[in-house]
Design a protein around this motif. Structure first.
Motif, PDB file in Angstrom:
ATOM      1  N   LEU A   8       0.862  -1.175   0.000  1.00  0.00           N
ATOM      2  CA  LEU A   8       0.000   0.000   0.000  1.00  0.00           C
ATOM      3  C   LEU A   8       0.902   1.229   0.000  1.00  0.00           C
ATOM      4  CD1 LEU A   8      -2.762  -0.896   2.606  1.00  0.00           C
ATOM      5  CD2 LEU A   8      -2.895  -1.042   0.142  1.00  0.00           C
ATOM      6  N   ALA A   9       0.748   2.083  -1.022  1.00  0.00           N
ATOM      7  CA  ALA A   9       1.590   3.263  -1.155  1.00  0.00           C
ATOM      8  C   ALA A   9       0.801   4.509  -0.780  1.00  0.00           C
ATOM      9  CB  ALA A   9       2.104   3.394  -2.580  1.00  0.00           C
ATOM     10  N   CYS A  10       1.461   5.426  -0.094  1.00  0.00           N
ATOM     11  CA  CYS A  10       0.857   6.694   0.298  1.00  0.00           C
ATOM     12  C   CYS A  10       0.611   7.528  -0.955  1.00  0.00           C
ATOM     13  CB  CYS A  10       1.785   7.429   1.263  1.00  0.00           C
ATOM     14  SG  CYS A  10       1.190   9.045   1.751  1.00  0.00           S
ATOM     15  N   SER A  11      -0.557   8.134  -1.052  1.00  0.00           N
ATOM     16  CA  SER A  11      -0.884   8.934  -2.237  1.00  0.00           C
ATOM     17  C   SER A  11      -0.203  10.296  -2.211  1.00  0.00           C
ATOM     18  CB  SER A  11      -2.398   9.115  -2.352  1.00  0.00           C
ATOM     19  OG  SER A  11      -2.890   9.796  -1.219  1.00  0.00           O
ATOM     20  N   VAL A  12       0.304  10.728  -1.048  1.00  0.00           N
ATOM     21  CA  VAL A  12       0.960  12.043  -0.935  1.00  0.00           C
ATOM     22  C   VAL A  12       2.457  11.930  -1.220  1.00  0.00           C
ATOM     23  CG1 VAL A  12       1.434  13.973   0.605  1.00  0.00           C
ATOM     24  CG2 VAL A  12      -0.780  12.834   0.696  1.00  0.00           C
ATOM     25  N   CYS A  13       3.158  11.088  -0.456  1.00  0.00           N
ATOM     26  CA  CYS A  13       4.614  11.019  -0.609  1.00  0.00           C
ATOM     27  C   CYS A  13       5.078   9.817  -1.430  1.00  0.00           C
ATOM     28  CB  CYS A  13       5.297  11.017   0.753  1.00  0.00           C
ATOM     29  SG  CYS A  13       4.972   9.555   1.737  1.00  0.00           S
ATOM     30  N   GLY A  14       4.213   8.805  -1.616  1.00  0.00           N
ATOM     31  CA  GLY A  14       4.562   7.652  -2.439  1.00  0.00           C
ATOM     32  C   GLY A  14       5.290   6.539  -1.718  1.00  0.00           C
ATOM     33  N   SER A  15       5.534   6.672  -0.420  1.00  0.00           N
ATOM     34  CA  SER A  15       6.248   5.618   0.305  1.00  0.00           C
ATOM     35  C   SER A  15       5.327   4.417   0.504  1.00  0.00           C
ATOM     36  CB  SER A  15       6.745   6.133   1.650  1.00  0.00           C
ATOM     37  OG  SER A  15       5.659   6.477   2.470  1.00  0.00           O
ATOM     38  N   TYR A  35      -2.232   5.634   8.475  1.00  0.00           N
ATOM     39  CA  TYR A  35      -1.282   6.605   8.993  1.00  0.00           C
ATOM     40  C   TYR A  35       0.050   6.454   8.258  1.00  0.00           C
ATOM     41  CZ  TYR A  35       1.777   9.119  12.154  1.00  0.00           C
ATOM     42  OH  TYR A  35       2.682  10.000  12.669  1.00  0.00           O
ATOM     43  N   CYS A  36       0.594   7.570   7.784  1.00  0.00           N
ATOM     44  CA  CYS A  36       1.902   7.590   7.132  1.00  0.00           C
ATOM     45  C   CYS A  36       2.887   8.273   8.065  1.00  0.00           C
ATOM     46  CB  CYS A  36       1.838   8.331   5.797  1.00  0.00           C
ATOM     47  SG  CYS A  36       3.418   8.416   4.957  1.00  0.00           S
ATOM     48  N   LYS A  37       3.929   7.543   8.467  1.00  0.00           N
ATOM     49  CA  LYS A  37       4.889   8.113   9.411  1.00  0.00           C
ATOM     50  C   LYS A  37       5.774   9.166   8.761  1.00  0.00           C
ATOM     51  CE  LYS A  37       8.263   4.408   8.845  1.00  0.00           C
ATOM     52  NZ  LYS A  37       9.012   3.378   9.542  1.00  0.00           N
ATOM     53  N   SER A  41       0.592  12.085   9.134  1.00  0.00           N
ATOM     54  CA  SER A  41      -0.855  12.277   9.131  1.00  0.00           C
ATOM     55  C   SER A  41      -1.528  11.064   8.488  1.00  0.00           C
ATOM     56  CB  SER A  41      -1.233  13.542   8.368  1.00  0.00           C
ATOM     57  OG  SER A  41      -0.853  13.412   7.019  1.00  0.00           O
ATOM     58  N   HIS A  42      -2.839  11.012   8.592  1.00  0.00           N
ATOM     59  CA  HIS A  42      -3.623   9.969   7.952  1.00  0.00           C
ATOM     60  C   HIS A  42      -3.877  10.362   6.502  1.00  0.00           C
ATOM     61  CE1 HIS A  42      -4.338   8.811  12.124  1.00  0.00           C
ATOM     62  NE2 HIS A  42      -4.596   7.623  11.642  1.00  0.00           N
TER      63      HIS A  42
END
Length: 49
Positions: A8-15, A35-37, A41-42
């Motif tokens: 699952l990749a974060c849509s904001v930072c891509g991690s 939650y993305c560390k 934020s969520h």
């Protein structure tokens, strides 16, 4: 037989923070607020291949 997993990749930072099992019955990509560390934020996380 090994269990196939997708990230699952974060849509904001891509991690790619989370791993989930791939289910053959799921036709659309999974989208979950997690939650993305790195963003602290969520955010929306999407299934990647």
């Amino acid at each position: 037989m090994a269990v196939k997993k997708v990230a699952l990749a974060c849509s904001v930072c891509g991690s790619r923070n989370y791993m989930v099992t791939k289910k053959p019955t799921r036709t659309d990509r999974l989208q979950v607020k997690k939650y993305c560390k790195y963003c602290d934020s969520h955010t929306l996380h999407r299934e990647t291949m």
